[in-house]
Design an enzyme around this catalytic site. Structure first.
Site, PDB file in Angstrom:
ATOM      1  N   GLU A 201      -4.212  18.926  14.145  1.00 25.39           N
ATOM      2  CA  GLU A 201      -3.744  20.044  14.970  1.00 25.39           C
ATOM      3  C   GLU A 201      -4.787  20.434  16.011  1.00 25.39           C
ATOM      4  O   GLU A 201      -4.867  21.574  16.466  1.00 25.39           O
ATOM      5  CB  GLU A 201      -3.357  21.227  14.075  1.00 25.39           C
ATOM      6  CG  GLU A 201      -2.155  20.869  13.192  1.00 25.39           C
ATOM      7  CD  GLU A 201      -1.611  22.021  12.390  1.00 25.39           C
ATOM      8  OE1 GLU A 201      -2.242  23.098  12.355  1.00 25.39           O
ATOM      9  OE2 GLU A 201      -0.534  21.838  11.783  1.00 25.39           O
ATOM     10  N   LYS A 329       9.441  27.830  10.182  1.00 28.33           N
ATOM     11  CA  LYS A 329       9.451  26.483  10.762  1.00 28.33           C
ATOM     12  C   LYS A 329      10.895  26.007  10.784  1.00 28.33           C
ATOM     13  O   LYS A 329      11.457  25.700   9.726  1.00 28.33           O
ATOM     14  CB  LYS A 329       8.623  25.534   9.897  1.00 28.33           C
ATOM     15  CG  LYS A 329       7.121  25.811   9.899  1.00 28.33           C
ATOM     16  CD  LYS A 329       6.446  24.967   8.834  1.00 28.33           C
ATOM     17  CE  LYS A 329       4.933  25.023   8.943  1.00 28.33           C
ATOM     18  NZ  LYS A 329       4.286  24.457   7.729  1.00 28.33           N
TER      19      LYS A 329
HETATM   20  P1  PGA Z   1       2.415  20.611   8.094  1.00 31.38           P
HETATM   21  O1  PGA Z   1       1.288  21.725   8.010  1.00 31.38           O
HETATM   22  O2  PGA Z   1       3.110  20.719   9.391  1.00 31.38           O
HETATM   23  O3  PGA Z   1       1.631  19.345   7.927  1.00 31.38           O
HETATM   24  O4  PGA Z   1       3.332  20.856   6.922  1.00 31.38           O
HETATM   25  C1  PGA Z   1       1.411  22.950   8.621  1.00 31.38           C
HETATM   26  C2  PGA Z   1       1.297  24.079   7.642  1.00 31.38           C
HETATM   27  O5  PGA Z   1       1.111  23.860   6.424  1.00 31.38           O
HETATM   28  O6  PGA Z   1       1.411  25.221   8.052  1.00 31.38           O
HETATM   29 ZN    ZN Z   2       1.121  26.191   5.954  1.00 29.88          ZN
END
Ligand code: PGA
Ligand code: ZN
Length: 400
Positions: A201, A329
């Protein structure tokens, strides 16, 4: 707006893993797209993902015919067709990735037909009580560990929470970029490194003395650069990633839940700026989340793998007192409608919402449009470098 046809492109995310771009055509020949990101530290209750080649087959054989020559008027109507085609809780039939790609592309099609921005269309449908446009806090992941980095940190994300309200979004992003670059120089100096590694990230991903060291470093840097009024610190432990057979692998030891709680207690005591911890324990250990939240009522425990953008789960965890913040998400749940319903319920329950990218991201910035529509508390979009910058740019388009 009348739909003609839906197709799919197989494209690649920021880790060069295949994903899908849904392409919706209206009857006037306009085309709209939606790309789906992918997580690495995924919650077990996330929507099912179809392999991109299977996704292509499902779109051609099942989804496109269902929308052929169909007049659609709202996001909810579109998503209820998708949900009807699937018929399972975890989107096992047509896949959460297929549904989300189509759902996002359709939002863009509706926005085009109404000569509006996506956030305006989403707001009109789901957040009509919001009257002003408030810029979110930016949760920027400056130091990467866990599944997103090949270093010795168990904790996955060390973020600053940047306040964009005081100075405006542009100035706040400019300052964040400067802060991030200087932090890289500090880390190189501190550990005598000739160069610095970057994680999934875009945060720095080197070995540290222990899991607290990045917090101490961020706290010191915030104070010495006099950014205390603008910055707080947030962690995403993503603790399922370092949990195995009842124990957590932390700073070279295998420790139990009680010991990990004590460590977090000391983190909160030692760092005044530490504001929130996401997924501090394995994703089914809601009682442990609650005990940490109860001990630190002035800080925010955030659900991500615990809650997987599921309205019912968010409601349960919030009512149990396990969380006062939640990650949203869209690809955890599969449609824009369900993501917005989750945000709406969280807001009704007084839970702070943070709309988030995934570690495998794409050029699609829809999450920022959803956050703007909802006046979400925050957006979680990584460090300001490489492909992560596209979400910062979308903030600038909306708020400046
Ligand atoms: P991931 O991590 O997109 O790899 O699941 C992001 C998070 O855990 O917030
Ligand atoms: Zn997370």
């Amino acid at each position: 707006m009348k739909i003609q046809d839906i197709s799919v492109n197989i494209v690649f995310d920021s880790r060069a893993c295949a994903t899908i771009e849904a392409v919706v055509f209206d009857t006037e020949g306009n085309k709209f797209t939606g790309i789906v990101p992918a997580g690495k530290s995924t919650g077990v209750n996330e929507a099912h993902i179809l392999d991109p080649h299977d996704a292509r087959r499902v779109i051609t054989e099942t989804v496109s015919p269902a929308f052929n020559d169909k007049e659609v008027r709202s996001i909810a109507e579109i998503d209820s067709i998708l949900l009807g085609l699937d018929g399972t809780g975890r989107k096992e039939q047509i896949g959460g990735n297929v549904m989300l790609g189509v759902s996002i592309a359709m939002v863009r099609a509706l926005a085009f037909a109404q000569k509006k921005e996506p956030w305006e269309v989403i707001r009109a449908e789901f957040f009509s009580n919001e009257t002003e446009l408030r810029s979110p806090y930016i949760f920027s992941n400056l130091i990467n560990g866990g599944a997103h980095a090949a270093n010795n940190l168990s904790i996955q994300e060390y973020m600053v929470i940047a306040d964009t309200k005081e100075e405006g979004v542009l100035r706040s992003i400019e300052r964040l970029i400067a802060f991030y670059k200087e932090l890289g120089e500090d880390i190189k100096r501190m550990y005598s490194l000739p160069r610095i590694t970057i994680g999934d990230e875009s945060g720095y991903a080197v070995d540290f003395d222990d899991n607290f060291a990045p917090i101490a470093l961020l706290e010191k840097k915030i104070v010495t650069s006099e950014m205390q009024r603008a910055y707080r610190i947030a962690l995403d432990a993503a603790a399922s990633g370092f949990y195995k057979d009842g124990a957590y692998s932390f700073d070279g030891n295998m420790i139990d839940e009680g010991a990990l709680k004590k460590i977090y207690d000391t983190y909160f005591d030692r760092s005044e700026l530490l504001y929130s911890i996401e997924d501090p324990f394995e994703e089914t250990k809601e009682d442990a989340f609650r005990s940490l939240q109860v001990s630190h009522a002035d800080r925010v425990i955030v659900g991500d793998d615990l809650t997987t953008t599921n309205t019912a789960t968010i409601e349960r965890s919030a009512k149990n007192g396990a969380i006062t913040g939640v990650i949203i998400k869209p690809n955890q749940i599969g449609t824009v409608t369900e993501s917005c319903e989750a945000i709406r319920r969280a807001h009704e329950l007084g839970v702070r919402t943070i709309v988030s990218h995934r570690s495998g991201e794409t050029e699609d910035p829809i999450l920022v449009q959803i956050a703007a529509a909802a006046n979400a508390y925050g957006v979680k979009i990584g460090a300001p470098l490489r492909e992560r910058v596209f979400k910062f740019n979308e903030l600038l388009r909306i708020y400046s």
